[in-house]
Design an enzyme around this catalytic site. Structure first.
Site, PDB file in Angstrom:
ATOM      1  N   ARG A  18       0.809  -1.225   0.000  1.00  0.00           N
ATOM      2  CA  ARG A  18       0.000   0.000   0.000  1.00  0.00           C
ATOM      3  C   ARG A  18       0.846   1.280   0.000  1.00  0.00           C
ATOM      4  O   ARG A  18       0.351   2.366  -0.233  1.00  0.00           O
ATOM      5  CB  ARG A  18      -0.947  -0.018   1.220  1.00  0.00           C
ATOM      6  CG  ARG A  18      -2.094  -0.997   1.068  1.00  0.00           C
ATOM      7  CD  ARG A  18      -2.778  -1.307   2.389  1.00  0.00           C
ATOM      8  NE  ARG A  18      -2.033  -2.288   3.182  1.00  0.00           N
ATOM      9  CZ  ARG A  18      -2.461  -2.819   4.321  1.00  0.00           C
ATOM     10  NH1 ARG A  18      -3.622  -2.445   4.827  1.00  0.00           N
ATOM     11  NH2 ARG A  18      -1.731  -3.700   4.973  1.00  0.00           N
ATOM     12  N   GLN A  77      11.448 -15.519   6.260  1.00  0.00           N
ATOM     13  CA  GLN A  77      10.152 -15.950   5.721  1.00  0.00           C
ATOM     14  C   GLN A  77      10.237 -15.678   4.218  1.00  0.00           C
ATOM     15  O   GLN A  77       9.900 -14.592   3.747  1.00  0.00           O
ATOM     16  CB  GLN A  77       9.011 -15.140   6.360  1.00  0.00           C
ATOM     17  CG  GLN A  77       7.633 -15.581   5.907  1.00  0.00           C
ATOM     18  CD  GLN A  77       6.538 -14.593   6.287  1.00  0.00           C
ATOM     19  OE1 GLN A  77       6.804 -13.444   6.633  1.00  0.00           O
ATOM     20  NE2 GLN A  77       5.295 -15.029   6.190  1.00  0.00           N
ATOM     21  N   GLU A 165     -10.777  -9.489  10.868  1.00  0.00           N
ATOM     22  CA  GLU A 165     -10.132  -8.542   9.955  1.00  0.00           C
ATOM     23  C   GLU A 165     -11.173  -7.649   9.284  1.00  0.00           C
ATOM     24  O   GLU A 165     -12.309  -8.058   9.065  1.00  0.00           O
ATOM     25  CB  GLU A 165      -9.317  -9.293   8.896  1.00  0.00           C
ATOM     26  CG  GLU A 165      -8.061  -9.946   9.447  1.00  0.00           C
ATOM     27  CD  GLU A 165      -7.183  -8.955  10.201  1.00  0.00           C
ATOM     28  OE1 GLU A 165      -6.627  -8.055   9.568  1.00  0.00           O
ATOM     29  OE2 GLU A 165      -7.058  -9.079  11.435  1.00  0.00           O
ATOM     30  N   ASN A 238       0.508   1.893   7.165  1.00  0.00           N
ATOM     31  CA  ASN A 238       0.355   1.131   5.919  1.00  0.00           C
ATOM     32  C   ASN A 238       0.546   2.017   4.702  1.00  0.00           C
ATOM     33  O   ASN A 238       0.899   1.543   3.637  1.00  0.00           O
ATOM     34  CB  ASN A 238      -1.020   0.475   5.865  1.00  0.00           C
ATOM     35  CG  ASN A 238      -1.159  -0.606   6.930  1.00  0.00           C
ATOM     36  OD1 ASN A 238      -0.217  -1.355   7.182  1.00  0.00           O
ATOM     37  ND2 ASN A 238      -2.312  -0.660   7.560  1.00  0.00           N
ATOM     38  N   TYR A 377      37.217  28.455   1.158  1.00  0.00           N
ATOM     39  CA  TYR A 377      37.179  26.995   1.234  1.00  0.00           C
ATOM     40  C   TYR A 377      38.379  26.508   2.039  1.00  0.00           C
ATOM     41  O   TYR A 377      39.531  26.751   1.664  1.00  0.00           O
ATOM     42  CB  TYR A 377      37.207  26.345  -0.155  1.00  0.00           C
ATOM     43  CG  TYR A 377      37.351  24.844  -0.045  1.00  0.00           C
ATOM     44  CD1 TYR A 377      36.355  24.089   0.577  1.00  0.00           C
ATOM     45  CD2 TYR A 377      38.491  24.184  -0.493  1.00  0.00           C
ATOM     46  CE1 TYR A 377      36.482  22.719   0.740  1.00  0.00           C
ATOM     47  CE2 TYR A 377      38.630  22.812  -0.338  1.00  0.00           C
ATOM     48  CZ  TYR A 377      37.622  22.093   0.286  1.00  0.00           C
ATOM     49  OH  TYR A 377      37.760  20.738   0.455  1.00  0.00           O
ATOM     50  N   TYR A 398      43.545  19.395  -3.472  1.00  0.00           N
ATOM     51  CA  TYR A 398      43.380  18.270  -4.393  1.00  0.00           C
ATOM     52  C   TYR A 398      44.095  18.580  -5.700  1.00  0.00           C
ATOM     53  O   TYR A 398      43.859  19.612  -6.326  1.00  0.00           O
ATOM     54  CB  TYR A 398      41.879  18.052  -4.645  1.00  0.00           C
ATOM     55  CG  TYR A 398      41.533  16.835  -5.448  1.00  0.00           C
ATOM     56  CD1 TYR A 398      42.032  15.584  -5.107  1.00  0.00           C
ATOM     57  CD2 TYR A 398      40.682  16.934  -6.547  1.00  0.00           C
ATOM     58  CE1 TYR A 398      41.702  14.459  -5.840  1.00  0.00           C
ATOM     59  CE2 TYR A 398      40.344  15.818  -7.290  1.00  0.00           C
ATOM     60  CZ  TYR A 398      40.855  14.571  -6.932  1.00  0.00           C
ATOM     61  OH  TYR A 398      40.524  13.454  -7.659  1.00  0.00           O
TER      62      TYR A 398
HETATM   63  C1  UD1 Z   1      -2.476  -6.586  10.862  1.00  0.00           C
HETATM   64  C2  UD1 Z   1      -3.515  -7.416  11.591  1.00  0.00           C
HETATM   65  C3  UD1 Z   1      -4.690  -6.504  11.957  1.00  0.00           C
HETATM   66  C4  UD1 Z   1      -4.206  -5.343  12.797  1.00  0.00           C
HETATM   67  C5  UD1 Z   1      -3.069  -4.589  12.099  1.00  0.00           C
HETATM   68  C6  UD1 Z   1      -2.453  -3.592  13.066  1.00  0.00           C
HETATM   69  C7  UD1 Z   1      -3.357  -9.668  10.610  1.00  0.00           C
HETATM   70  C8  UD1 Z   1      -3.972 -10.651   9.729  1.00  0.00           C
HETATM   71  N1  UD1 Z   1      -3.990  -8.496  10.734  1.00  0.00           N
HETATM   72  O1  UD1 Z   1      -3.059  -6.133   9.660  1.00  0.00           O
HETATM   73  O2  UD1 Z   1      -5.645  -7.238  12.701  1.00  0.00           O
HETATM   74  O3  UD1 Z   1      -5.273  -4.454  13.060  1.00  0.00           O
HETATM   75  O4  UD1 Z   1      -2.024  -5.504  11.697  1.00  0.00           O
HETATM   76  O5  UD1 Z   1      -1.491  -2.790  12.454  1.00  0.00           O
HETATM   77  O6  UD1 Z   1      -2.336  -9.958  11.228  1.00  0.00           O
HETATM   78  N2  UD1 Z   1       4.271  -9.417   7.801  1.00  0.00           N
HETATM   79  C9  UD1 Z   1       5.196 -10.430   7.719  1.00  0.00           C
HETATM   80  N3  UD1 Z   1       4.948 -11.477   6.885  1.00  0.00           N
HETATM   81  C10 UD1 Z   1       3.810 -11.583   6.150  1.00  0.00           C
HETATM   82  C11 UD1 Z   1       2.864 -10.537   6.248  1.00  0.00           C
HETATM   83  C12 UD1 Z   1       3.108  -9.480   7.085  1.00  0.00           C
HETATM   84  O7  UD1 Z   1       6.235 -10.395   8.365  1.00  0.00           O
HETATM   85  O8  UD1 Z   1       3.667 -12.571   5.414  1.00  0.00           O
HETATM   86  C13 UD1 Z   1       4.556  -8.269   8.677  1.00  0.00           C
HETATM   87  C14 UD1 Z   1       4.569  -6.947   7.941  1.00  0.00           C
HETATM   88  O9  UD1 Z   1       5.868  -6.639   7.484  1.00  0.00           O
HETATM   89  C15 UD1 Z   1       4.093  -5.968   9.006  1.00  0.00           C
HETATM   90  C16 UD1 Z   1       3.238  -6.821   9.933  1.00  0.00           C
HETATM   91  O10 UD1 Z   1       3.550  -8.173   9.641  1.00  0.00           O
HETATM   92  O11 UD1 Z   1       5.171  -5.416   9.723  1.00  0.00           O
HETATM   93  C17 UD1 Z   1       1.741  -6.588   9.720  1.00  0.00           C
HETATM   94  O12 UD1 Z   1       1.422  -6.910   8.352  1.00  0.00           O
HETATM   95  P1  UD1 Z   1       0.380  -6.045   7.528  1.00  0.00           P
HETATM   96  O13 UD1 Z   1       0.250  -6.648   6.182  1.00  0.00           O
HETATM   97  O14 UD1 Z   1       0.711  -4.610   7.618  1.00  0.00           O
HETATM   98  O15 UD1 Z   1      -0.968  -6.342   8.332  1.00  0.00           O
HETATM   99  P2  UD1 Z   1      -2.238  -5.396   8.473  1.00  0.00           P
HETATM  100  O16 UD1 Z   1      -3.064  -5.521   7.257  1.00  0.00           O
HETATM  101  O17 UD1 Z   1      -1.839  -4.047   8.909  1.00  0.00           O
HETATM  102 CA    CA Z   2       0.040  -2.969   9.072  1.00  0.00          CA
END
Ligand code: UD1
Ligand code: CA
Length: 475
Positions: A18, A77, A165, A238, A377, A398
């Site tokens: 996003r 991951q 969610e 985000n 300078y 220089y």
């Molecule tokens: C997530 C939560 C949501 C919460 C919000 C708060 C889930 C499903 N939802 O949504 O309930 O309100 O955070 O900010 O968890 N990440 C990984 N690996 C992945 C996907 C994400 O490490 O495969 C990390 C991202 O880098 C990020 C964090 O997890 O730092 C959250 O991921 P993001 O996709 O931003 O989740 P949200 O949609 O914000």
């Molecule tokens: Ca997030």
């Protein structure tokens, strides 16, 4: 509280679609520092770096090199299939290494950067006190849109039924006000037992960590929520606009902290001050000043508008006139700089020294009380005390291949518009005549002249005009 039973996992593998940016989300900066570094700093208040596991994936190497100096551990991951999938990798990491996981796991989101150490401690405390399998940090913001919602068993109960969610909310749940911060504490074995049962049967086709809440409840485990003291500290980032809101919140907090310590900041909302910056009492910061990185400013200074100071140390009672740019400089007590002085890395300005308008310095030691006030300078030079550097002087450091040093002794007077071709030494007390090009060392107490002698032709102008008129006279 004994925090030795807590490990920490920080989810930082996501791309941040996003944001519409090539830079991984967790490396975007607020308050002058990557989001992930803010989260790691908070985590370090609970556990040592060996117990902090950063889950990385998207641009893993770039993220790793940006934060590895903190000493945290990394879990890869490789494919990002959701927050639940991220924690599955942590589980796999422990079993692959034959390590016994910590008894409790605090899970943080790499994109929720304003979280405070006090809040992390209070989640851990509540978690232990409630004998919970999962403790969720929540908040009630004015607009909960976009966040997962925490549904309690009944109003006022600490117990949670599920996290839903945004995209899965039923119409009658759309108004649910309490958001999931993405920060949790788990009893590790309770989490690991259920992680493998997650499915991707949802709007995003991802493994949601949030689904573990309802699974634990169904298994008769206790899931509780604790509300954060302030909404701002659990806000996620985000989109860039959200990130800039967090940046402003963080800088506002920094300015307030400094003002509480006796620093005057006029129009603080126009100033950009990084979180780690230190400023002494009775220093005055004028509007539109930037103090960045690892900068320390002493007391009783005045920093006038439009100055930008990065990674520099400024002693007490220094005056920075308007528009100075400092990077990696060290400025002594009572020095006066600017307007429009440019101090580059390695500039060490002595006590009471003056560096005036349109003077550039780099890798220079300018001794106590020395002055370079105009259009100069100074690069790769060691300049003694009480030296006067005239307007327009240049150290020619220089030769197109090598950098060489200019050494100037105490109490030297360098006349205006001189060029000093390094390597060169000007002995103490010497004078360099204005307009000289100095290519040979000057011993102490000498006058050096390096310019051609002036010739003056009296009456030359009128003679020339007369001859020009004669040529053009009509015949
Ligand atoms: C997530 C939560 C949501 C919460 C919000 C708060 C889930 C499903 N939802 O949504 O309930 O309100 O955070 O900010 O968890 N990440 C990984 N690996 C992945 C996907 C994400 O490490 O495969 C990390 C991202 O880098 C990020 C964090 O997890 O730092 C959250 O991921 P993001 O996709 O931003 O989740 P949200 O949609 O914000
Ligand atoms: Ca997030």
């Amino acid at each position: 509280m004994d925090t030795s039973m807590f490990g920490i996992a920080i989810m930082a593998a996501g791309k941040g679609t996003r944001l519409k940016s090539k830079r991984p989300k967790v490396l975007h900066e607020i308050g002058g520092q990557a989001l992930l570094l803010h989260v790691i700093a908070a985590a370090e208040s609970v556990a040592p770096p060996e117990q902090i596991f950063c889950i990385i994936g998207h641009e893993a190497e770039r993220v790793k090199s940006a934060v590895e100096a903190t000493g945290v551990q990394f879990v890869l991951q490789a494919e990002q299939r959701g927050t639940g999938h991220a924690l599955q990798q942590v589980k796999a990491h422990f079993s692959a290494k034959g390590q016994i996981p910590p008894e409790h796991l605090l899970v943080l989101s790499g994109d929720v950067p304003l979280i405070r150490p006090e809040t992390l401690h209070s989640i851990c405390e509540t978690h232990l006190h409630e004998h919970a399998a999962m403790t969720i940090l929540t908040a009630v913001p004015s607009d909960p849109t976009g966040y997962g919602r925490v549904l309690r068993v009944r109003e006022g109960s600490p117990e949670v039924q599920a996290i839903v969610e945004q995209k899965s909310l039923r119409p009658d749940q759309l108004g649910a006000p309490e958001i999931n911060s993405g920060i949790y504490c788990f009893r590790t074995n309770a989490l690991f037992t259920h992680l493998d049962s997650l499915s991707t049967n949802n709007a995003h086709g991802e493994y949601y960590l949030t689904d573990v809440a309802a699974m634990l409840v169904a298994a008769g485990e206790r899931v509780v929520a604790v509300q954060a003291a302030s909404v701002d500290e659990v806000l996620g980032a985000n989109m860039i606009a959200e990130m800039m809101y967090l940046d402003a919140a963080m800088r506002d907090a920094t300015a307030r902290k400094l003002m509480a310590q006796g620093v005057t900041i006029f129009r603080p909302e126009t100033c950009v001050i990084d979180a780690a910056v230190e400023v002494g009492a009775d220093t005055v910061v004028e509007p539109f000043v930037q103090l960045l990185g690892n900068t320390k400013v002493g007391s009783d200074c005045r920093i006038r508008s439009y100055s930008v100071v990065q990674d520099s140390t400024i002693g007490e009672g220094v005056l920075l006139r308007n528009g100075c740019v400092l990077d990696g400089a060290d400025v002594g007590v009572g020095a006066v700089l600017g307007p429009y002085a440019h101090l580059r890395p390695g500039s060490r300005i002595g006590a009471g020294a003056h560096v005036g308008n349109f003077v550039e310095t780099k890798n220079v030691k300018l001794g106590d009380g020395s002055k370079a006030n105009h259009l100069t300078y100074l690069g790769d030079a060691v300049i003694g005390e009480g030296v006067n550097v005239g307007a327009g002087v240049i150290t020619c450091n220089y030769d197109g291949v090598r950098k060489s040093t200019t050494a100037i002794g105490d109490n030297v007077f360098v006349g205006s518009d001189s060029t000093l071709v390094a390597p060169i030494t000007i002995g103490h007390g010497s004078y360099v005549a204005a307009g000289s090009c100095i290519t040979e060392d000057v011993p102490p107490d000498s006058l050096a002249l390096g310019r051609s002698r002036q010739t003056t032709k009296q009456g030359w102008v009128s003679a020339r005009k007369a001859s020009a008129t004669a040529k053009h006279e009509p015949r």
